[in-house]
Design an enzyme around this catalytic site. Sequence first.
Site: not given
Length: 310
Positions: A131, A184
């Site tokens: 991530e 994001t």
Amino acid sequence: MVKSVTAFAPATVANVSCGFDILGFAIDELGDKVTVSLTDTPGLKMVRIEGDGGRLPYEVDKNTCSVAIQAMLDKLFFDKGMEISLYKGLPLGSGMGSSAASAAAALVAANALLGNPFEKKDLIPFAIESERIACGAAHADNVAPSLLGGFVLIRDYTPLDVVKLPVPKGLFCTLLHPHLELNTADSRSVLRKQISLKDATIQSGNIAGLIAGLFQGDLALISRSLKDVIAEPSRALLIPGFYELREAIKAAGALGSGISGSGPTVFILSPGKEIAQKVGQISKQVFEKIGLGVDVYISEVNDKGAYVVE
């Protein structure tokens, strides 16, 4: 010895309104598949990526699948090779934990290939590293529920403290994926750097109420607690029709709604499949009215998480 393993990992809803960066849950059926095969040539190699429109990298230090597996292999001092094939079932930049599902499926497949030296919960730190590559933030609110299933609380990161929460019977989710993409990093850039004591207090109460509602199976308490005063006010501006949607589903019996992860996907929780389908139809009309296409998914909360397919 098994030479190849394929695993599936589900889509996820992160944040869950008030639980910014600390809560997430898994969705049924939607997700990614990854096949991992042993080779005689040392090192990792991405050999196939399908369903991404040619956008994901084959470089092993940039793809979430290979980054996650490499973190696991480093722990094991593994010196042989693996080839990785990724089959994307999730759209990129969707707010449905796309990068997390890829990493989770890759780890479960590679772990099974090696005889399961790790429990699924122990794979979370390796997935967190992927991530960091995907969005610049090493968070677990997507990877943990994708691996473990159900609702998951990330209580702390130092050390990592992950708690799986109960799922009330009959709880359904409607996922709405409008046809637009949000990065994001961009969604994080609009967030306030400081919050007031008042907002912190309100948010804390809602987080506590949501978790208590999950444990008690109190859908009314869950409904009252699905309120975010920290991230949602900023991020909602990036999603056309968000507030119109929220007003439209109130009378239909939904428990509440919120932005899934960093968006643009919106989730709606409902007390049963019938209401979940009804709010899905209403939501589609809201988005179509403003000229925005939308994909609608109806699902129970997936309590299984990632698993070996073959």
